[in-house]
Design a protein around this motif. Structure first.
Motif, PDB file in Angstrom:
ATOM      1  N   ASN A  85       0.809  -1.218   0.000  1.00  0.00           N
ATOM      2  CA  ASN A  85       0.000   0.000   0.000  1.00  0.00           C
ATOM      3  C   ASN A  85       0.841   1.267   0.000  1.00  0.00           C
ATOM      4  O   ASN A  85       0.412   2.284  -0.530  1.00  0.00           O
ATOM      5  CB  ASN A  85      -0.990  -0.027   1.159  1.00  0.00           C
ATOM      6  N   LEU A  86       2.037   1.227   0.560  1.00  0.00           N
ATOM      7  CA  LEU A  86       2.952   2.372   0.414  1.00  0.00           C
ATOM      8  C   LEU A  86       3.364   2.536  -1.049  1.00  0.00           C
ATOM      9  O   LEU A  86       3.416   3.652  -1.573  1.00  0.00           O
ATOM     10  CB  LEU A  86       4.185   2.188   1.297  1.00  0.00           C
ATOM     11  N   LEU A  89       0.348   3.901  -2.858  1.00  0.00           N
ATOM     12  CA  LEU A  89       0.182   5.323  -2.565  1.00  0.00           C
ATOM     13  C   LEU A  89       1.157   6.162  -3.387  1.00  0.00           C
ATOM     14  O   LEU A  89       0.788   7.213  -3.920  1.00  0.00           O
ATOM     15  CB  LEU A  89       0.380   5.569  -1.067  1.00  0.00           C
ATOM     16  N   ILE A  93       0.039   8.944  -6.178  1.00  0.00           N
ATOM     17  CA  ILE A  93       0.504  10.332  -6.110  1.00  0.00           C
ATOM     18  C   ILE A  93       1.196  10.714  -7.414  1.00  0.00           C
ATOM     19  O   ILE A  93       0.962  11.797  -7.962  1.00  0.00           O
ATOM     20  CB  ILE A  93       1.433  10.537  -4.895  1.00  0.00           C
ATOM     21  N   MET A 111      -8.059   8.383  -3.465  1.00  0.00           N
ATOM     22  CA  MET A 111      -6.602   8.521  -3.339  1.00  0.00           C
ATOM     23  C   MET A 111      -6.138   8.227  -1.908  1.00  0.00           C
ATOM     24  O   MET A 111      -4.985   7.914  -1.674  1.00  0.00           O
ATOM     25  CB  MET A 111      -6.166   9.933  -3.721  1.00  0.00           C
ATOM     26  N   PHE A 112      -7.044   8.324  -0.941  1.00  0.00           N
ATOM     27  CA  PHE A 112      -6.678   8.112   0.462  1.00  0.00           C
ATOM     28  C   PHE A 112      -6.898   6.678   0.938  1.00  0.00           C
ATOM     29  O   PHE A 112      -6.583   6.357   2.079  1.00  0.00           O
ATOM     30  CB  PHE A 112      -7.465   9.075   1.361  1.00  0.00           C
ATOM     31  N   PRO A 114      -5.350   3.803   0.191  1.00  0.00           N
ATOM     32  CA  PRO A 114      -4.147   3.096   0.665  1.00  0.00           C
ATOM     33  C   PRO A 114      -3.656   3.567   2.032  1.00  0.00           C
ATOM     34  O   PRO A 114      -3.176   2.756   2.821  1.00  0.00           O
ATOM     35  CB  PRO A 114      -3.102   3.380  -0.415  1.00  0.00           C
ATOM     36  N   SER A 115      -3.796   4.836   2.335  1.00  0.00           N
ATOM     37  CA  SER A 115      -3.343   5.308   3.645  1.00  0.00           C
ATOM     38  C   SER A 115      -4.236   4.781   4.766  1.00  0.00           C
ATOM     39  O   SER A 115      -3.752   4.468   5.855  1.00  0.00           O
ATOM     40  CB  SER A 115      -3.267   6.834   3.678  1.00  0.00           C
TER      41      SER A 115
END
Length: 142
Positions: A85-86, A89, A93, A111-112, A114-115
């Motif tokens: 997930n990093l 992300l 981006i 877009m959020f 994965p965080s």
């Protein structure tokens, strides 16, 4: 056991990785909403990595739920989910910064995802570590 708290966190990871990309848009470009699974139709390999990463993350979380007998393997799978997930992300981006027609595009809440998945994976790993320490402390008393 499946009723432990880390299983609930991992179920949330599965829901967010598979279900949320269908409902939350990643971005809008020229009045065209782009969802994660719409990127399979794109020719770029980088675009295809986004839905593949979501699927792999969900599959690893499902495997981790059923590895409840081996807490160390569960912990390792949780760390792999965090790394995937990093990576996801970072890809999102990069792709959002390179959207053509930047003036007419907007980023979506997708877009959020994965965080949030990273947050739940960290919480699951914390609970797994807590269980492992509890088992080790009981073994010391014997």
């Amino acid at each position: 056991m499946i009723q432990r708290i880390q299983s609930i966190y991992l179920l949330l990871v599965i829901f967010l990785s598979i279900g949320a990309p269908f409902f939350f848009k990643l971005w809008v470009e020229a009045d065209n909403e782009v969802f994660a699974f719409d990127l399979f139709s794109n020719e770029s390999i980088l675009h295809k990595l986004v839905p593949i990463s979501f699927i792999i993350s969900a599959l690893l979380a499902l495997i981790a739920i059923f590895c409840f007998n081996d807490r160390q393997q569960q912990f390792v799978l949780g760390r792999i989910i965090i790394l995937i997930n990093l990576f996801l992300l970072g890809i999102l981006i990069y792709l959002s910064l390179n959207i053509p027609g930047e003036i007419f595009s907007e980023k979506g809440i997708g877009m959020f995802i994965p965080s949030i998945v990273i947050l739940f994976s960290v919480l699951a790993n914390k609970a797994i570590r807590k269980d492992e320490n509890l088992v080790k402390s009981v073994d010391r008393l014997r």
